[in-house]
Design an enzyme around this catalytic site. Structure first.
Site, PDB file in Angstrom:
ATOM      1  N   GLY A  24       0.804  -1.225   0.000  1.00  0.00           N
ATOM      2  CA  GLY A  24       0.000   0.000   0.000  1.00  0.00           C
ATOM      3  C   GLY A  24       0.834   1.271   0.000  1.00  0.00           C
ATOM      4  O   GLY A  24       1.885   1.363  -0.645  1.00  0.00           O
ATOM      5  N   LYS A 101     -16.730  -0.238  12.802  1.00  0.00           N
ATOM      6  CA  LYS A 101     -18.057  -0.507  13.372  1.00  0.00           C
ATOM      7  C   LYS A 101     -18.671   0.828  13.742  1.00  0.00           C
ATOM      8  O   LYS A 101     -17.948   1.752  14.113  1.00  0.00           O
ATOM      9  CB  LYS A 101     -17.948  -1.324  14.681  1.00  0.00           C
ATOM     10  CG  LYS A 101     -17.702  -2.800  14.499  1.00  0.00           C
ATOM     11  CD  LYS A 101     -18.981  -3.543  14.197  1.00  0.00           C
ATOM     12  CE  LYS A 101     -18.644  -4.975  13.796  1.00  0.00           C
ATOM     13  NZ  LYS A 101     -19.747  -5.684  13.198  1.00  0.00           N
ATOM     14  N   LEU A 103     -20.605   3.355  16.260  1.00  0.00           N
ATOM     15  CA  LEU A 103     -20.313   3.518  17.683  1.00  0.00           C
ATOM     16  C   LEU A 103     -21.135   2.565  18.547  1.00  0.00           C
ATOM     17  O   LEU A 103     -20.632   1.977  19.505  1.00  0.00           O
ATOM     18  CB  LEU A 103     -20.561   4.980  18.100  1.00  0.00           C
ATOM     19  CG  LEU A 103     -20.069   5.385  19.485  1.00  0.00           C
ATOM     20  CD1 LEU A 103     -18.591   5.040  19.673  1.00  0.00           C
ATOM     21  CD2 LEU A 103     -20.290   6.873  19.705  1.00  0.00           C
ATOM     22  N   ALA A 104     -22.405   2.378  18.183  1.00  0.00           N
ATOM     23  CA  ALA A 104     -23.285   1.516  18.977  1.00  0.00           C
ATOM     24  C   ALA A 104     -22.769   0.075  19.016  1.00  0.00           C
ATOM     25  O   ALA A 104     -22.979  -0.647  19.989  1.00  0.00           O
ATOM     26  CB  ALA A 104     -24.694   1.548  18.398  1.00  0.00           C
ATOM     27  N   TYR A 159     -11.370   4.614  14.187  1.00  0.00           N
ATOM     28  CA  TYR A 159     -10.357   5.036  13.211  1.00  0.00           C
ATOM     29  C   TYR A 159     -10.290   6.568  13.125  1.00  0.00           C
ATOM     30  O   TYR A 159      -9.211   7.166  13.210  1.00  0.00           O
ATOM     31  CB  TYR A 159     -10.704   4.433  11.852  1.00  0.00           C
ATOM     32  CG  TYR A 159      -9.713   4.754  10.757  1.00  0.00           C
ATOM     33  CD1 TYR A 159      -8.495   4.071  10.677  1.00  0.00           C
ATOM     34  CD2 TYR A 159      -9.993   5.722   9.795  1.00  0.00           C
ATOM     35  CE1 TYR A 159      -7.588   4.354   9.662  1.00  0.00           C
ATOM     36  CE2 TYR A 159      -9.091   6.009   8.781  1.00  0.00           C
ATOM     37  CZ  TYR A 159      -7.896   5.322   8.717  1.00  0.00           C
ATOM     38  OH  TYR A 159      -6.998   5.607   7.714  1.00  0.00           O
ATOM     39  N   THR A 194      -6.201   1.249  -2.006  1.00  0.00           N
ATOM     40  CA  THR A 194      -5.276   0.231  -1.483  1.00  0.00           C
ATOM     41  C   THR A 194      -6.090  -0.948  -0.962  1.00  0.00           C
ATOM     42  O   THR A 194      -7.324  -0.911  -0.936  1.00  0.00           O
ATOM     43  CB  THR A 194      -4.426   0.763  -0.296  1.00  0.00           C
ATOM     44  OG1 THR A 194      -5.295   1.002   0.818  1.00  0.00           O
ATOM     45  CG2 THR A 194      -3.667   2.030  -0.634  1.00  0.00           C
TER      46      THR A 194
HETATM   47  P1  NAI Z   1      -2.636  -1.180   4.101  1.00  0.00           P
HETATM   48  O1  NAI Z   1      -3.529  -1.963   4.990  1.00  0.00           O
HETATM   49  O2  NAI Z   1      -2.576  -1.496   2.658  1.00  0.00           O
HETATM   50  O3  NAI Z   1      -1.135  -1.193   4.676  1.00  0.00           O
HETATM   51  C1  NAI Z   1      -0.882  -0.975   6.051  1.00  0.00           C
HETATM   52  C2  NAI Z   1       0.389  -1.702   6.424  1.00  0.00           C
HETATM   53  O4  NAI Z   1       0.594  -1.484   7.839  1.00  0.00           O
HETATM   54  C3  NAI Z   1       0.315  -3.213   6.204  1.00  0.00           C
HETATM   55  O5  NAI Z   1       1.456  -3.678   5.504  1.00  0.00           O
HETATM   56  C4  NAI Z   1       0.251  -3.771   7.628  1.00  0.00           C
HETATM   57  O6  NAI Z   1       0.858  -5.059   7.765  1.00  0.00           O
HETATM   58  C5  NAI Z   1       1.006  -2.705   8.406  1.00  0.00           C
HETATM   59  N1  NAI Z   1       0.713  -2.765   9.831  1.00  0.00           N
HETATM   60  C6  NAI Z   1      -0.506  -2.921  10.425  1.00  0.00           C
HETATM   61  N2  NAI Z   1      -0.368  -3.016  11.749  1.00  0.00           N
HETATM   62  C7  NAI Z   1       0.958  -2.907  12.021  1.00  0.00           C
HETATM   63  C8  NAI Z   1       1.720  -2.962  13.209  1.00  0.00           C
HETATM   64  N3  NAI Z   1       1.140  -3.160  14.408  1.00  0.00           N
HETATM   65  N4  NAI Z   1       3.072  -2.826  13.125  1.00  0.00           N
HETATM   66  C9  NAI Z   1       3.665  -2.640  11.925  1.00  0.00           C
HETATM   67  N5  NAI Z   1       3.002  -2.606  10.758  1.00  0.00           N
HETATM   68  C10 NAI Z   1       1.650  -2.731  10.800  1.00  0.00           C
HETATM   69  O7  NAI Z   1      -3.065   0.360   4.350  1.00  0.00           O
HETATM   70  P2  NAI Z   1      -2.826   1.672   3.459  1.00  0.00           P
HETATM   71  O8  NAI Z   1      -4.082   2.000   2.779  1.00  0.00           O
HETATM   72  O9  NAI Z   1      -1.572   1.578   2.701  1.00  0.00           O
HETATM   73  O10 NAI Z   1      -2.650   2.746   4.651  1.00  0.00           O
HETATM   74  C11 NAI Z   1      -1.402   3.227   5.104  1.00  0.00           C
HETATM   75  C12 NAI Z   1      -1.651   4.365   6.090  1.00  0.00           C
HETATM   76  O11 NAI Z   1      -2.393   5.397   5.451  1.00  0.00           O
HETATM   77  C13 NAI Z   1      -2.473   3.954   7.314  1.00  0.00           C
HETATM   78  O12 NAI Z   1      -2.011   4.657   8.456  1.00  0.00           O
HETATM   79  C14 NAI Z   1      -3.872   4.414   6.951  1.00  0.00           C
HETATM   80  O13 NAI Z   1      -4.661   4.628   8.072  1.00  0.00           O
HETATM   81  C15 NAI Z   1      -3.540   5.700   6.221  1.00  0.00           C
HETATM   82  N6  NAI Z   1      -4.599   6.177   5.341  1.00  0.00           N
HETATM   83  C16 NAI Z   1      -5.031   5.404   4.290  1.00  0.00           C
HETATM   84  C17 NAI Z   1      -6.027   5.885   3.474  1.00  0.00           C
HETATM   85  C18 NAI Z   1      -6.548   5.110   2.326  1.00  0.00           C
HETATM   86  O14 NAI Z   1      -7.524   5.566   1.725  1.00  0.00           O
HETATM   87  N7  NAI Z   1      -5.974   3.978   1.952  1.00  0.00           N
HETATM   88  C19 NAI Z   1      -6.639   7.214   3.711  1.00  0.00           C
HETATM   89  C20 NAI Z   1      -6.096   7.921   4.815  1.00  0.00           C
HETATM   90  C21 NAI Z   1      -5.107   7.410   5.592  1.00  0.00           C
END
Ligand code: NAI
Length: 251
Positions: A24, A101, A103-104, A159, A194
């Protein structure tokens, strides 16, 4: 005075850690950093396995199995970068999860795990890196918030709260870190295509898509390039800022 601009490799000589780098947005950040000349350490949970090695190989960097929620994650990271590289210049707290989820229907486990990964861990790790001296003077801390933390999104109470917390964290830490010559900023991406967004429930997903005034859905590179600005010398005097990526929220 105006220093010459190194367009091609603005991060030459810099050491960067990207958490959640197996796939991602994180994988693309690693790629953009490597293109810009940085030495990149790709960190992700042990279960990420092969995907993490693949990203690290692709960017000519190192992989590090690191669960950001482990109590000693900050210490592990500090020791790793000190031993291998003498220190660290850039940390991107990109690792993030959703456990959606309303809030409820929210339960304690979902609430705690999202707050822990998305909000508490970046803070703990930053603190450890700074306290241990691993994050060098002139260092950059880059957090990943979300439009859901600014505007909210139905079904994403935990989140959205965690990502709003990240904004508070950036504002609170900026003046403290400034004393050490370290900047801290965050991106707040809109809907980015992603695996994370592909997996969320339909209503939540479509709500997210409609939040962008620019695009149907952004790409990981849109976020990575904005983060690269926060990492580069061009943003020396920028700290405590939140930049939305993928338009102004329409909600
Ligand atoms: P994704 O789920 O594709 O990748 C997230 C990565 O973080 C995964 O490789 C996962 O194994 C890793 N990860 C999860 N828990 C972990 C932990 N405890 N320790 C180490 N690594 C961990 O998600 P994506 O979409 O690439 O998101 C990346 C960031 O961007 C996140 O913080 C997400 O909240 C944020 N974000 C994403 C958006 C979207 O639309 N995709 C929008 C706004 C923010």
């Amino acid at each position: 005075s105006v220093a010459p601009k190194s367009w091609d490799r603005p991060l030459e000589g810099k050491v960067a850690v990207v958490t959640g780098a197996a796939r991602g947005i994180g994988a693309t950040i690693a790629e953009v950093f490597a293109r810009d000349g940085a030495t990149v350490i790709c960190a992700d949970i042990p279960a990420a396995g092969e995907a993490l090695s693949q990203t690290a190989n692709k960017v000519g960097g190192t992989s590090l199995a690191l669960d950001v929620t482990a109590p000693d994650a900050g210490e592990t990271l500090s020791n790793f970068v000190k031993e291998r590289h003498g220190g660290l210049d850039i940390i991107v707290h990109n690792a993030g999860i959703t456990r959606d989820k309303t809030l409820a229907n929210m339960d304690e486990g979902r609430w705690d795990s999202v707050i822990n990964v998305n909000l508490a861990s970046p803070q703990r790790i930053t603190e450890a890196l700074v306290e241990s001296g691993a994050l060098r003077e002139g260092g950059r801390v880059i957090d990943v918030s979300s439009i859901a933390g600014i505007a909210g999104n139905r079904g994403q109470t935990n989140y959205g709260t965690s990502k709003a917390g990240v904004i508070g964290l950036v504002h609170a830490e900026a003046p403290v870190l400034a004393k050490k010559g370290i900047t801290i900023n965050a991106v707040a991406p809109g809907f980015i295509e992603t695996a994370m967004t592909a997996a969320i429930p339909f209503v939540t997903r479509e709500g997210g898509r409609r939040m962008s005034s620019l695009l149907q859905g952004g790409q990981t590179v849109d976020v990575a390039e904005t983060i690269a600005f926060f990492a580069s010398p061009a943003s020396n005097a920028v700290t405590g800022q939140i930049v939305r990526v993928c338009g102004q929220s329409l909600i």
